[in-house]
Write an enzyme that holds these catalytic residues in place. Structure first.
Site, mmCIF file in Angstrom:
data_model
loop_
_atom_site.group_PDB
_atom_site.id
_atom_site.type_symbol
_atom_site.label_atom_id
_atom_site.label_comp_id
_atom_site.label_asym_id
_atom_site.label_seq_id
_atom_site.Cartn_x
_atom_site.Cartn_y
_atom_site.Cartn_z
ATOM 1 N N HIS A 123 -0.923 -8.117 3.310
ATOM 2 C CA HIS A 123 -0.430 -8.638 4.595
ATOM 3 C C HIS A 123 -1.298 -8.247 5.796
ATOM 4 O O HIS A 123 -1.073 -8.727 6.914
ATOM 5 C CB HIS A 123 1.043 -8.262 4.815
ATOM 6 C CG HIS A 123 1.323 -6.852 5.199
ATOM 7 N ND1 HIS A 123 1.484 -6.462 6.508
ATOM 8 C CD2 HIS A 123 1.495 -5.729 4.466
ATOM 9 C CE1 HIS A 123 1.758 -5.170 6.555
ATOM 10 N NE2 HIS A 123 1.767 -4.698 5.321
ATOM 11 N N ALA B 82 0.813 -1.219 0.000
ATOM 12 C CA ALA B 82 0.000 0.000 0.000
ATOM 13 C C ALA B 82 0.847 1.268 0.000
ATOM 14 O O ALA B 82 0.436 2.281 -0.559
ATOM 15 C CB ALA B 82 -0.923 -0.010 1.210
ATOM 16 N N THR B 83 2.016 1.227 0.610
ATOM 17 C CA THR B 83 2.857 2.433 0.646
ATOM 18 C C THR B 83 3.202 2.849 -0.782
ATOM 19 O O THR B 83 3.049 4.016 -1.163
ATOM 20 C CB THR B 83 4.138 2.172 1.468
ATOM 21 O OG1 THR B 83 3.741 1.830 2.801
ATOM 22 C CG2 THR B 83 5.050 3.378 1.491
ATOM 23 N N GLN C 182 -7.186 -0.929 5.870
ATOM 24 C CA GLN C 182 -7.801 -1.506 7.078
ATOM 25 C C GLN C 182 -9.296 -1.769 6.884
ATOM 26 O O GLN C 182 -9.987 -2.131 7.826
ATOM 27 C CB GLN C 182 -7.600 -0.561 8.278
ATOM 28 C CG GLN C 182 -6.145 -0.271 8.611
ATOM 29 C CD GLN C 182 -5.395 -1.466 9.208
ATOM 30 O OE1 GLN C 182 -6.002 -2.481 9.582
ATOM 31 N NE2 GLN C 182 -4.077 -1.367 9.293
ATOM 32 N N CYS D 57 3.861 1.674 11.960
ATOM 33 C CA CYS D 57 4.652 2.321 10.914
ATOM 34 C C CYS D 57 5.191 3.663 11.379
ATOM 35 O O CYS D 57 6.150 4.168 10.839
ATOM 36 C CB CYS D 57 3.816 2.563 9.662
ATOM 37 S SG CYS D 57 3.121 1.078 9.004
HETATM 38 N N1 PMP Z 1 -2.313 2.392 4.862
HETATM 39 C C1 PMP Z 1 -2.778 1.922 6.028
HETATM 40 C C2 PMP Z 1 -4.115 2.408 6.534
HETATM 41 C C3 PMP Z 1 -2.046 0.984 6.765
HETATM 42 O O1 PMP Z 1 -2.515 0.532 7.922
HETATM 43 C C4 PMP Z 1 -0.791 0.542 6.255
HETATM 44 C C5 PMP Z 1 0.058 -0.449 7.050
HETATM 45 N N2 PMP Z 1 0.392 -0.017 8.335
HETATM 46 C C6 PMP Z 1 -0.349 1.052 5.032
HETATM 47 C C7 PMP Z 1 -1.137 1.967 4.359
HETATM 48 C C8 PMP Z 1 0.958 0.617 4.431
HETATM 49 O O2 PMP Z 1 0.808 -0.685 3.922
HETATM 50 P P1 PMP Z 1 2.039 -1.541 3.362
HETATM 51 O O3 PMP Z 1 2.687 -2.134 4.573
HETATM 52 O O4 PMP Z 1 1.407 -2.555 2.470
HETATM 53 O O5 PMP Z 1 2.941 -0.610 2.616
#
Ligand code: PMP
Length: 383
Positions: free
Chosen positions: A199, A70-71, A177, A322
């Site tokens: 994940h 997602a990042t 989420q 994060c």
């Molecule tokens: N958006 C949200 C709302 C998240 O909770 C997270 C993960 N903490 C991310 C983005 C980032 O996801 P990823 O680990 O797949 O980069």
């Protein structure tokens, strides 16, 4: 060890792991190759893309782009769509750092970025949203379910309102989420872009992606061989994408039943912890996703509770994993929560497998930790 930090990541299921391994052995070929096995992989990729679109209840003529998670997806969308420095770009103050820090970066480059405040419940204030969106607004990004509190934004309503003011506005939502946890229906939400990650729903780390409407002009962030219609160059992670297909299919077919169970476990936890420790401050309210419960036991510091519970075999989160390196908590702060409560806030996030028995054990452990901390404070104060 009992894991209560499922909003940060979840344990991948056996099938997700075995598909990844088997595909990497049996079908490791590059999906851009011209020989038959390469073409087969390409076909399978297309089929998974279609399946994902239909699981999202999106138009099959639209697009789904696979990314490392997602990042990356959020970065591609926000930096790829946004180009005009005169137009307004709206973000909520509850965004995950992968959205929020993109917005901050754009702001530092001179873009007109607006961060919307949150209500006490942790959602976007709809009155302020209505006042802020105008004909000059080009892009809006509002998180669907907060990773900090589980607060759920009414994306459908916000999109409807924004498009009634400016039909050309591009509306993105980070659904990491939300997808697989609450109902997600792209046609119904009418968003232009939507991010998901495997994940968080028992899939592998390093695979996720985003839905995007086919009329959106997205400038690529990563230049290279032009894979995925030039939206995201780089050899497709075919094995991870095959595993992703299993993850999203499972998540959607079990979403309703898992939600019901999560709600039951969540309510059980909330009532037990309030009985055991009547001074508990519940930050996540009634309308939040049942998968995330943020709460506080001031003056017990959150880090202390994380370490004490770790000793007892319980893994919990303090705010977003994060952003745990950052001091304070932007989201809770924006909700008007006082510093002493923020400093003691912890996040319990449950999975499809969490049981009431595990929750009962957590409540006992929490009670012991809080009471032992408080008795030490009393002794120190006497001395
Ligand atoms: N958006 C949200 C709302 C998240 O909770 C997270 C993960 N903490 C991310 C983005 C980032 O996801 P990823 O680990 O797949 O980069």
């Amino acid at each position: 060890m009992i894991f209560f930090d499922n909003a940060s990541t979840t344990k991948p299921d056996e099938v997700a792991l075995s598909i990844f391994e088997k595909t990497n052995i049996d079908a490791f070929y590059n999906a851009s190759s011209l020989y038959k096995v390469g073409v087969q992989n390409k076909k399978k990729l297309e089929q998974i893309k279609h399946n994902t679109l239909s699981l999202l209840n999106a138009n099959l003529h639209d697009n789904f782009i696979f990314t490392s998670g997602a990042t990356e997806a959020n970065n591609i969308i926000i930096k790829g769509i946004v180009r005009n420095k005169n137009s307004k770009l709206i973000f909520s103050s509850a965004e995950h750092p992968s959205v929020y820090n993109c917005a901050k970066e754009l702001e530092s480059q001179g873009y007109n970025v607006v961060f919307l405040p949150l209500t006490k419940a942790g959602i976007v204030d709809e009155n302020i949203f209505s006042k802020e969106v105008d004909i000059n607004t080009a892009f809006i990004s509002i998180i669907h379910v907060s990773n900090e509190t589980g607060a759920v934004n009414d994306i459908k309503k916000l999109v409807k309102h924004a498009k009634s003011i400016n039909p050309n506005v591009i509306f993105h939502s980070d659904g990491v989420q939300a997808f697989g946890k609450i109902e997600v229906n792209i046609r119904n939400l009418n968003v232009d872009a939507y991010t998901i990650s495997a994940h968080k729903i028992y899939g592998l780390k390093g695979i996720g992606g985003f839905y995007i409407k086919n009329n959106i002009n997205l400038k690529p962030l990563i230049h290279g061989g032009g894979q995925q219609e030039n939206f995201r160059s780089g050899t497709e992670n075919f094995a991870a994408i095959c595993s992703f297909e299993h993850t999203v299919t499972e998540a959607i077919s079990n979403q309703a039943i898992r939600y019901k169970k999560a709600l039951d476990v969540c309510n059980h936890f909330k009532s037990k912890i309030q009985q055991a420790l009547p001074n508990t401050i519940l930050i996540s309210g009634e309308d939040c996703s049942p998968y995330i419960i943020t709460l506080a036991f001031p003056p017990v510091k959150s880090e202390t509770l994380v370490y004490l519970l770790d000793e007892k075999g319980f893994l919990i989160g303090n705010g977003s994993a994060c952003s745990s390196k950052n001091k304070g908590n932007r989201v809770l702060n924006n909700m008007g929560i006082t510093a002493n409560i923020i400093d003691s806030s912890i996040r319990i996030s449950i999975s499809k497998n969490t049981t009431k028995k595990e929750v009962d054990a957590l409540v006992i452990a929490l009670k012991e930790c809080v009471e032992s901390y408080m008795s030490k404070i009393k002794i120190t104060q006497k001395v």
